[in-house]
Design a protein around this motif. Structure first.
Motif, mmCIF file in Angstrom:
data_model
loop_
_atom_site.group_PDB
_atom_site.id
_atom_site.type_symbol
_atom_site.label_atom_id
_atom_site.label_comp_id
_atom_site.label_asym_id
_atom_site.label_seq_id
_atom_site.Cartn_x
_atom_site.Cartn_y
_atom_site.Cartn_z
ATOM 1 N N ALA A 55 49.246 -22.755 58.041
ATOM 2 C CA ALA A 55 49.027 -22.029 56.784
ATOM 3 C C ALA A 55 48.907 -23.027 55.649
ATOM 4 C CB ALA A 55 50.182 -21.073 56.519
ATOM 5 N N ASP B 274 43.593 -27.093 54.064
ATOM 6 C CA ASP B 274 43.253 -26.991 55.484
ATOM 7 C C ASP B 274 43.060 -28.345 56.153
ATOM 8 O OD1 ASP B 274 43.441 -24.261 55.401
ATOM 9 O OD2 ASP B 274 41.283 -23.928 55.136
ATOM 10 N N ASP C 173 47.589 -19.445 51.265
ATOM 11 C CA ASP C 173 48.001 -18.286 52.054
ATOM 12 C C ASP C 173 49.258 -17.610 51.495
ATOM 13 O OD1 ASP C 173 45.978 -18.378 54.053
ATOM 14 O OD2 ASP C 173 47.035 -20.037 55.034
ATOM 15 N N THR D 70 48.016 -12.178 66.276
ATOM 16 C CA THR D 70 47.254 -12.584 67.460
ATOM 17 C C THR D 70 48.073 -13.522 68.337
ATOM 18 O OG1 THR D 70 45.140 -12.313 66.324
ATOM 19 C CG2 THR D 70 45.149 -13.752 68.264
ATOM 20 N N SER E 204 48.161 -13.715 52.588
ATOM 21 C CA SER E 204 46.859 -13.809 53.241
ATOM 22 C C SER E 204 46.783 -12.871 54.450
ATOM 23 C CB SER E 204 46.612 -15.248 53.705
ATOM 24 O OG SER E 204 45.562 -15.313 54.622
ATOM 25 N N GLN E 205 45.808 -11.980 54.423
ATOM 26 C CA GLN E 205 45.585 -11.098 55.564
ATOM 27 C C GLN E 205 45.153 -11.910 56.784
ATOM 28 O OE1 GLN E 205 46.506 -7.970 55.825
ATOM 29 N NE2 GLN E 205 45.863 -7.963 57.953
ATOM 30 N N ASP E 206 44.388 -12.975 56.549
ATOM 31 C CA ASP E 206 43.952 -13.844 57.647
ATOM 32 C C ASP E 206 45.151 -14.488 58.347
ATOM 33 O OD1 ASP E 206 41.901 -15.308 59.195
ATOM 34 O OD2 ASP E 206 42.687 -17.051 58.107
ATOM 35 N N LEU E 207 46.108 -14.983 57.589
ATOM 36 C CA LEU E 207 47.317 -15.560 58.182
ATOM 37 C C LEU E 207 48.102 -14.497 58.937
ATOM 38 C CD1 LEU E 207 49.348 -17.801 58.715
ATOM 39 C CD2 LEU E 207 50.276 -17.400 56.405
ATOM 40 N N ARG E 208 48.240 -13.329 58.354
ATOM 41 C CA ARG E 208 48.949 -12.233 59.027
ATOM 42 C C ARG E 208 48.291 -11.931 60.368
ATOM 43 N NH1 ARG E 208 53.194 -11.263 59.517
ATOM 44 N NH2 ARG E 208 53.524 -11.526 57.319
ATOM 45 N N GLU E 209 46.966 -11.887 60.401
ATOM 46 C CA GLU E 209 46.240 -11.618 61.648
ATOM 47 C C GLU E 209 46.435 -12.746 62.655
ATOM 48 O OE1 GLU E 209 42.200 -10.775 60.506
ATOM 49 O OE2 GLU E 209 42.799 -8.957 59.421
ATOM 50 N N ARG E 210 46.489 -14.004 62.199
ATOM 51 C CA ARG E 210 46.735 -15.120 63.118
ATOM 52 C C ARG E 210 48.119 -15.026 63.742
ATOM 53 N NH1 ARG E 210 45.965 -20.011 59.674
ATOM 54 N NH2 ARG E 210 45.617 -18.584 57.967
#
Length: 190
Positions: free
Chosen positions: A146, A118, A150, A167, A158-164
């Motif tokens: 990413a 990161d 991820d 969005t 990564s679910q977080d990356l998918r959500e980003r």
């Protein structure tokens, strides 16, 4: 709308396989699917020998020229690079050095990048956004970064990356559509 929205991705990764290419391709397809458009991802790695053929666009092969023209004609660009020495790759810069100075005016550009951790996330804001500011492009507000964690086996895990990604598409596609309405054309007049 008289033509399907064209979303062109450009991966500045010099390697294959590439997490950057996976990210760029996924984001490109996500925008195209949400808008009912057509997606295309251009990988720069195979073009490297031909991009180095000369300093001027007229020195480049038809394959490279076609890729440059596809970027210039796109309704939306999705661009991405892995972090190399705290910036985008030289390959990425070399490709965009051949884009017409005024070819990307008012064109929506989605910025993406990948890195080992990161700590490279500011590449999007501090390196990529100014490059496309030079072109007078409209970089969308949400960049997508990413890290290596991820991905697994060159797939987004990564679910977080998918959500980003979701969005970014949900928040910026209406801005692109509003630009098409204001411009009075079938879609963005880049």
């Amino acid at each position: 709308m008289s033509h399907a929205l064209t979303v062109v991705g450009v991966s500045g990764s010099p390697t294959h396989p590439s997490r950057t290419t996976v990210l760029v391709d996924d984001v490109t397809r996500s925008y195209a699917e949400a808008a009912g458009g057509v997606a295309r991802t251009i990988q720069l790695a195979p073009l490297l020998p031909e991009l180095g053929a000369g300093p001027y666009r007229s020195n480049l092969s038809p394959i490279v020229t076609e890729a440059l023209e596809a970027v210039e004609r796109a309704d939306i660009l999705v661009v991405g690079s892995p972090a190399y020495r705290a910036t985008y790759t030289g390959l990425f810069k070399l490709f965009f050095d051949h884009i017409g100075q005024y070819a990307l005016i008012d064109k929506p550009v989605v910025l993406t990048a990948t890195g080992g951790s990161d700590r490279h996330a500011l590449l999007v804001e501090h390196q990529m956004r100014p490059l496309f500011g030079f072109f007078q492009s409209l970089t969308v507000p949400l960049g997508i970064y990413a890290s290596e964690s991820d991905f697994a086996d060159y797939e987004i895990r990564s679910q977080d990356l998918r959500e980003r990604i979701d969005t970014a598409v949900a928040r910026t596609l209406p801005l692109v559509r509003a630009g098409a309405i204001r411009s009075g054309t079938s879609f963005w007049s880049g």
